[in-house]
Design an enzyme around this catalytic site. Structure first.
Site, PDB file in Angstrom:
ATOM      1  N   ARG A  36      39.717  38.846  45.940  1.00  0.00           N
ATOM      2  CA  ARG A  36      39.402  39.684  47.104  1.00  0.00           C
ATOM      3  C   ARG A  36      37.901  39.929  47.163  1.00  0.00           C
ATOM      4  NH1 ARG A  36      44.640  41.746  49.011  1.00  0.00           N
ATOM      5  NH2 ARG A  36      43.458  42.854  50.563  1.00  0.00           N
ATOM      6  N   HIS A  41      35.159  43.517  40.618  1.00  0.00           N
ATOM      7  CA  HIS A  41      35.002  42.357  39.738  1.00  0.00           C
ATOM      8  C   HIS A  41      34.591  41.107  40.515  1.00  0.00           C
ATOM      9  CE1 HIS A  41      37.376  44.861  36.886  1.00  0.00           C
ATOM     10  NE2 HIS A  41      36.424  44.409  36.097  1.00  0.00           N
ATOM     11  N   CYS A  42      35.054  40.990  41.740  1.00  0.00           N
ATOM     12  CA  CYS A  42      34.679  39.840  42.561  1.00  0.00           C
ATOM     13  C   CYS A  42      33.203  39.917  42.940  1.00  0.00           C
ATOM     14  CB  CYS A  42      35.561  39.763  43.800  1.00  0.00           C
ATOM     15  SG  CYS A  42      37.300  39.475  43.403  1.00  0.00           S
ATOM     16  N   GLN A  43      32.740  41.117  43.260  1.00  0.00           N
ATOM     17  CA  GLN A  43      31.320  41.302  43.556  1.00  0.00           C
ATOM     18  C   GLN A  43      30.480  40.976  42.323  1.00  0.00           C
ATOM     19  OE1 GLN A  43      30.461  45.132  45.282  1.00  0.00           O
ATOM     20  NE2 GLN A  43      31.981  44.861  46.886  1.00  0.00           N
TER      21      GLN A  43
END
Length: 156
Positions: A36, A41-43
């Site tokens: 997402r 964590h994706c950022q």
């Protein structure tokens, strides 16, 4: 079906924009999937790749991120994380389906299908030479860069 090390990395032409890895023959490609766009964590993962972008570029590597978010969400994510590499939307699950990285998950008490956090390193001939299925977003970009350097060493 999951793409395996040794397989030719397939193009996925029926996406917007098309994922045409064959257009990058002669160059390395880091293809990373994340669940997402706006999750912490994706950022972190995207920012780590961006921070190491000059080192990847020095080795002739392109970076491409893919999530199941919409194109509009990806554009916002790109601005928030200040990344310069392409981010592709896989809202239709085509890329994740071809690469075998889809999973069923529960997000905010809702069942959903999303992309697993996985990465493929593709060599200049278009062959998958590494596939990470366990990814720590904080350290993964450095791990991929180290693997790329190891693969590049025999060519130097």
């Amino acid at each position: 079906m999951t793409i395996q090390v040794g397989d030719l990395a397939p193009d996925v032409p029926d996406t917007t924009p098309p994922l045409a890895l064959s257009a990058w023959r002669g160059q390395w490609v880091v293809l990373f999937f994340f669940p997402r766009a706006h999750a912490t964590h994706c950022q972190m993962q995207a920012r780590r790749f961006q921070a190491l972008m000059p080192e990847f570029q020095a080795l002739g590597a392109n970076i491409v991120g893919v999530s199941s978010d919409t194109g509009a969400q990806q554009m916002t994510f790109r601005d928030v994380c200040r990344v310069s590499f392409p981010l592709l939307s896989d809202a239709g699950e085509r890329i994740g389906g071809v690469y075998g990285v889809l999973e069923d998950a529960v997000v905010e008490d809702e069942e959903t299908r999303r992309l697993k956090r996985q990465t493929f390193l593709i060599d200049p001939q278009g062959v998958v030479v590494e596939h990470w299925t366990e990814v720590d977003p904080n350290t993964h970009a450095g791990e991929v860069l180290a693997a790329l350097r190891q693969h590049e060493a025999p060519l130097a």
